[in-house]
Design a protein around this motif. Structure first.
Motif, PDB file in Angstrom:
ATOM      1  N   ALA A 171     121.275  12.263  11.585  1.00 16.73           N
ATOM      2  CA  ALA A 171     122.604  10.617  12.251  1.00 16.73           C
ATOM      3  C   ALA A 171     123.315  11.395  10.792  1.00 16.73           C
ATOM      4  O   ALA A 171     122.476  11.622  10.127  1.00 16.73           O
ATOM      5  N   GLY A 172     124.871  10.959  10.935  1.00 16.28           N
ATOM      6  CA  GLY A 172     125.655  11.174   9.979  1.00 16.28           C
ATOM      7  C   GLY A 172     125.647  12.869   9.963  1.00 16.28           C
ATOM      8  O   GLY A 172     126.506  13.556  10.745  1.00 16.28           O
ATOM      9  N   GLN A 173     125.678  13.409   9.315  1.00 22.18           N
ATOM     10  CA  GLN A 173     126.298  14.901   8.358  1.00 22.18           C
ATOM     11  C   GLN A 173     124.835  15.277   8.992  1.00 22.18           C
ATOM     12  O   GLN A 173     123.851  15.882   8.104  1.00 22.18           O
ATOM     13  N   ALA A 174     124.780  15.646  10.440  1.00 22.07           N
ATOM     14  CA  ALA A 174     123.683  16.290  10.755  1.00 22.07           C
ATOM     15  C   ALA A 174     123.015  17.390  10.386  1.00 22.07           C
ATOM     16  O   ALA A 174     121.321  16.955   9.384  1.00 22.07           O
ATOM     17  N   GLY A 175     123.568  17.833   9.610  1.00 26.44           N
ATOM     18  CA  GLY A 175     122.903  19.457   9.356  1.00 26.44           C
ATOM     19  C   GLY A 175     122.143  19.297   7.273  1.00 26.44           C
ATOM     20  O   GLY A 175     121.168  19.855   7.036  1.00 26.44           O
ATOM     21  N   ASN A 176     123.212  18.600   6.979  1.00 27.74           N
ATOM     22  CA  ASN A 176     123.140  18.235   5.076  1.00 27.74           C
ATOM     23  C   ASN A 176     121.435  16.984   5.168  1.00 27.74           C
ATOM     24  O   ASN A 176     120.875  17.131   4.050  1.00 27.74           O
ATOM     25  N   GLU A 177     121.608  16.259   5.816  1.00 31.16           N
ATOM     26  CA  GLU A 177     120.813  15.709   6.459  1.00 31.16           C
ATOM     27  C   GLU A 177     119.038  16.589   6.772  1.00 31.16           C
ATOM     28  O   GLU A 177     117.730  16.084   6.107  1.00 31.16           O
ATOM     29  N   GLU A 217     127.632  11.990  13.629  1.00 33.16           N
ATOM     30  CA  GLU A 217     126.538  12.872  14.470  1.00 33.16           C
ATOM     31  C   GLU A 217     125.398  11.337  14.623  1.00 33.16           C
ATOM     32  O   GLU A 217     125.427  11.095  14.006  1.00 33.16           O
ATOM     33  N   HIS A 218     125.315  11.752  15.892  1.00 30.08           N
ATOM     34  CA  HIS A 218     123.938  10.868  16.411  1.00 30.08           C
ATOM     35  C   HIS A 218     122.696  11.545  17.005  1.00 30.08           C
ATOM     36  O   HIS A 218     123.269  12.518  17.922  1.00 30.08           O
ATOM     37  N   ARG A 219     121.703  11.107  16.656  1.00 25.44           N
ATOM     38  CA  ARG A 219     120.471  11.975  17.678  1.00 25.44           C
ATOM     39  C   ARG A 219     120.712  13.009  17.419  1.00 25.44           C
ATOM     40  O   ARG A 219     120.320  13.913  19.276  1.00 25.44           O
ATOM     41  N   LEU A 262     118.104  21.835  16.286  1.00 23.40           N
ATOM     42  CA  LEU A 262     119.484  21.531  16.411  1.00 23.40           C
ATOM     43  C   LEU A 262     120.226  21.764  14.975  1.00 23.40           C
ATOM     44  O   LEU A 262     120.828  22.681  14.272  1.00 23.40           O
ATOM     45  N   ALA A 263     119.811  21.193  13.763  1.00 22.87           N
ATOM     46  CA  ALA A 263     120.418  20.718  12.814  1.00 22.87           C
ATOM     47  C   ALA A 263     119.726  22.048  11.841  1.00 22.87           C
ATOM     48  O   ALA A 263     120.514  22.593  11.258  1.00 22.87           O
ATOM     49  N   ALA A 264     118.621  22.222  12.660  1.00 22.04           N
ATOM     50  CA  ALA A 264     118.215  23.620  11.609  1.00 22.04           C
ATOM     51  C   ALA A 264     118.867  24.816  11.759  1.00 22.04           C
ATOM     52  O   ALA A 264     118.747  25.121  10.882  1.00 22.04           O
ATOM     53  N   ALA A 265     119.571  24.932  13.089  1.00 21.97           N
ATOM     54  CA  ALA A 265     119.966  26.327  13.232  1.00 21.97           C
ATOM     55  C   ALA A 265     121.378  26.056  12.472  1.00 21.97           C
ATOM     56  O   ALA A 265     121.871  27.376  12.720  1.00 21.97           O
ATOM     57  N   ARG A 266     121.573  25.130  12.109  1.00 22.07           N
ATOM     58  CA  ARG A 266     123.054  24.710  11.080  1.00 22.07           C
ATOM     59  C   ARG A 266     123.040  25.810   9.570  1.00 22.07           C
ATOM     60  O   ARG A 266     123.873  26.078   9.421  1.00 22.07           O
ATOM     61  N   HIS A 267     121.739  25.739   9.688  1.00 19.19           N
ATOM     62  CA  HIS A 267     121.130  26.896   8.109  1.00 19.19           C
ATOM     63  C   HIS A 267     121.060  28.473   8.620  1.00 19.19           C
ATOM     64  O   HIS A 267     120.049  28.628   9.454  1.00 19.19           O
ATOM     65  N   PRO A 268     121.438  29.335   7.765  1.00 22.90           N
ATOM     66  CA  PRO A 268     121.103  30.502   8.515  1.00 22.90           C
ATOM     67  C   PRO A 268     120.334  31.415   7.896  1.00 22.90           C
ATOM     68  O   PRO A 268     119.143  31.107   6.823  1.00 22.90           O
ATOM     69  N   ARG A 269     119.677  32.092   8.938  1.00 20.67           N
ATOM     70  CA  ARG A 269     118.247  32.643   8.387  1.00 20.67           C
ATOM     71  C   ARG A 269     118.687  33.420   6.805  1.00 20.67           C
ATOM     72  O   ARG A 269     119.075  34.078   6.213  1.00 20.67           O
ATOM     73  N   GLY A 270     117.200  33.570   5.726  1.00 19.55           N
ATOM     74  CA  GLY A 270     117.557  33.463   5.053  1.00 19.55           C
ATOM     75  C   GLY A 270     118.304  33.294   3.458  1.00 19.55           C
ATOM     76  O   GLY A 270     118.271  33.223   2.920  1.00 19.55           O
ATOM     77  N   GLY A 271     119.065  32.082   4.005  1.00 14.47           N
ATOM     78  CA  GLY A 271     119.918  31.317   3.270  1.00 14.47           C
ATOM     79  C   GLY A 271     118.288  29.989   1.981  1.00 14.47           C
ATOM     80  O   GLY A 271     117.502  30.128   2.777  1.00 14.47           O
ATOM     81  N   ALA A 301     125.098   3.719   7.729  1.00 17.83           N
ATOM     82  CA  ALA A 301     126.280   3.837   8.543  1.00 17.83           C
ATOM     83  C   ALA A 301     126.380   4.916   9.823  1.00 17.83           C
ATOM     84  O   ALA A 301     127.121   4.164  11.065  1.00 17.83           O
ATOM     85  N   ALA A 302     125.496   5.620  10.257  1.00 18.09           N
ATOM     86  CA  ALA A 302     125.728   6.922  11.334  1.00 18.09           C
ATOM     87  C   ALA A 302     124.698   6.091  12.363  1.00 18.09           C
ATOM     88  O   ALA A 302     124.432   6.614  12.882  1.00 18.09           O
ATOM     89  N   MET A 303     124.145   4.798  12.134  1.00 12.86           N
ATOM     90  CA  MET A 303     122.967   4.633  12.832  1.00 12.86           C
ATOM     91  C   MET A 303     123.452   3.144  13.575  1.00 12.86           C
ATOM     92  O   MET A 303     124.070   2.285  13.271  1.00 12.86           O
ATOM     93  N   GLN A 304     122.807   2.821  15.163  1.00 12.75           N
ATOM     94  CA  GLN A 304     122.535   1.627  15.806  1.00 12.75           C
ATOM     95  C   GLN A 304     121.512   1.529  16.579  1.00 12.75           C
ATOM     96  O   GLN A 304     121.193   1.569  15.794  1.00 12.75           O
ATOM     97  N   GLU A 305     122.386   0.297  17.207  1.00 19.61           N
ATOM     98  CA  GLU A 305     121.557  -0.658  17.322  1.00 19.61           C
ATOM     99  C   GLU A 305     119.663  -0.282  17.605  1.00 19.61           C
ATOM    100  O   GLU A 305     118.608  -0.456  17.519  1.00 19.61           O
ATOM    101  N   GLN A 306     120.659   0.352  18.631  1.00 18.31           N
ATOM    102  CA  GLN A 306     119.541   1.276  19.901  1.00 18.31           C
ATOM    103  C   GLN A 306     118.305   1.751  18.775  1.00 18.31           C
ATOM    104  O   GLN A 306     117.117   1.799  19.536  1.00 18.31           O
ATOM    105  N   ASP A 307     118.697   2.415  17.891  1.00 23.36           N
ATOM    106  CA  ASP A 307     117.969   3.186  17.000  1.00 23.36           C
ATOM    107  C   ASP A 307     116.833   2.238  16.437  1.00 23.36           C
ATOM    108  O   ASP A 307     115.714   2.803  16.754  1.00 23.36           O
ATOM    109  N   PHE A 308     117.132   1.072  15.921  1.00 24.64           N
ATOM    110  CA  PHE A 308     116.142   0.119  15.642  1.00 24.64           C
ATOM    111  C   PHE A 308     115.256  -0.778  16.432  1.00 24.64           C
ATOM    112  O   PHE A 308     113.920  -0.352  16.836  1.00 24.64           O
TER     113      PHE A 308
END
Length: 321
Positions: A203-209, A283-285, A290-299, A104-111
């Protein structure tokens, strides 16, 4: 180091070799006395890669190139001839892009982008090297596909679709080209600790993915040590194997899917339900760093991906803090 063997003095072209698995495969080939041409889009990454591989028995050079450019094969083969004075004996199609997220978060251009880079670009390179290989009556082609090219892993659909096509192309080429003395090896790796999750897109919820994918690509029970994978791939080439499935989990999954596809598809459906939704504002691409930066050091995610971060530094991947 390795003694004189079947790959000594051969000329190899390895795509996606500025980092990760491609860089490791190139190193294994150089250890065996191959002349190796690296290629990728990142010139600085290629320069670092060449420095890492200096001092090995085989000569190593690099050419920056965008494989999605239809002129890329001509450019690369000309670079190989100019540098090594030879045609390509061994082609390793390794370049790829990993896009993680719900459909649901992907676009045709991704494929389209995944298909162009991981199916059409390898096809164009194969077509370019075939005339010389057929004339010699010898040659080796390696297609780095994925377990995702046999089993449709959820939240990786652009990658899966392209790898399914690549697997079929590779197996078909193996059947057709054997009569000309050309060996084609299809490689189906499971998750490997290359550190490539930092170069993936989310894509989608980038931090959770990122959390589930990076963790799976870092834990020893789920992922394979990348240098060992590279060694096994090169040994498969030396022995002329048609197929290599890497990691015990990948082997078990392929066997289960072949014996009971309906059951494995139901399990994949349950897996998809457990993964994050696209969210209210997908979110997309989002780059992996950057997605990694959403998770704190030591978490928890930071702790679980320690081996993955170490692999990123070791294999010239983008580095997450």
């Amino acid at each position: 180091m390795h003694g004189k063997g079947v790959l000594t003095d051969r000329t190899a072209l390895v795509t996606g070799s500025s980092r990760g698995l491609g860089l490791l495969i190139a190193g294994e080939l150089a250890d065996r006395g191959c002349r190796v041409m690296l290629t990728g889009r990142d010139e600085l990454g290629l320069e670092r890669a060449v420095r890492r591989l200096q001092g090995r028995p085989g000569e190593v050079a690099a050419t920056a190139c965008d494989l999605m450019d239809p002129e890329a094969p001509a450019t690369l083969l000309a670079a190989v001839r100019d540098r090594f004075g030879a045609e390509v004996d061994l082609l390793v199609n390794n370049a790829g892009v990993i896009q993680v997220g719900p459909v649901a978060a992907m676009q045709e251009q991704d494929f389209r982008r995944a298909h162009e880079l991981m199916t059409m670009a390898p096809l164009r390179l194969v077509q370019a090297v075939l005339p010389a290989m057929r004339a010699r009556g010898a040659g080796s082609i390696v297609m780095i596909s994925s377990i995702g090219g046999r089993i449709p892993a959820p939240h990786l659909l652009p990658y899966v679709a392209a790898k399914f096509a690549l697997t079929g192309l590779s197996e078909g080429l193996a059947a057709e080209l054997a009569q000309y003395g050309i060996r084609v090896t299809t490689v189906l790796p499971g998750l490997m600790r290359t550190g490539s999750h930092t170069a993936a897109e989310f894509a989608g919820q980038a931090g959770n993915e990122y959390a589930w994918f990076a963790t799976a690509a870092s834990l020893p029970l789920l992922s394979m040590d990348a240098p060992r994978a590279a060694r096994r791939i090169v040994r498969a080439v030396e022995h002329g194997r048609r197929e290599l499935v890497l990691t015990p989990l990948a082997k078990a999954s392929v066997l289960a899917h072949g014996v009971a596809p309906a059951t494995t598809n139901r399990l994949l459906g349950l897996t998809a339900r457990a993964l994050p939704s696209a969210g209210a504002a997908p979110e997309h691409r989002v780059p992996g760093v950057l997605a990694a930066a959403r998770h704190p050091r030591g978490g928890p995610v930071h702790r679980l991906t320690a081996l993955g971060r170490r692999a990123s530094r070791a294999h010239n991947e983008p580095t997450a803090s």
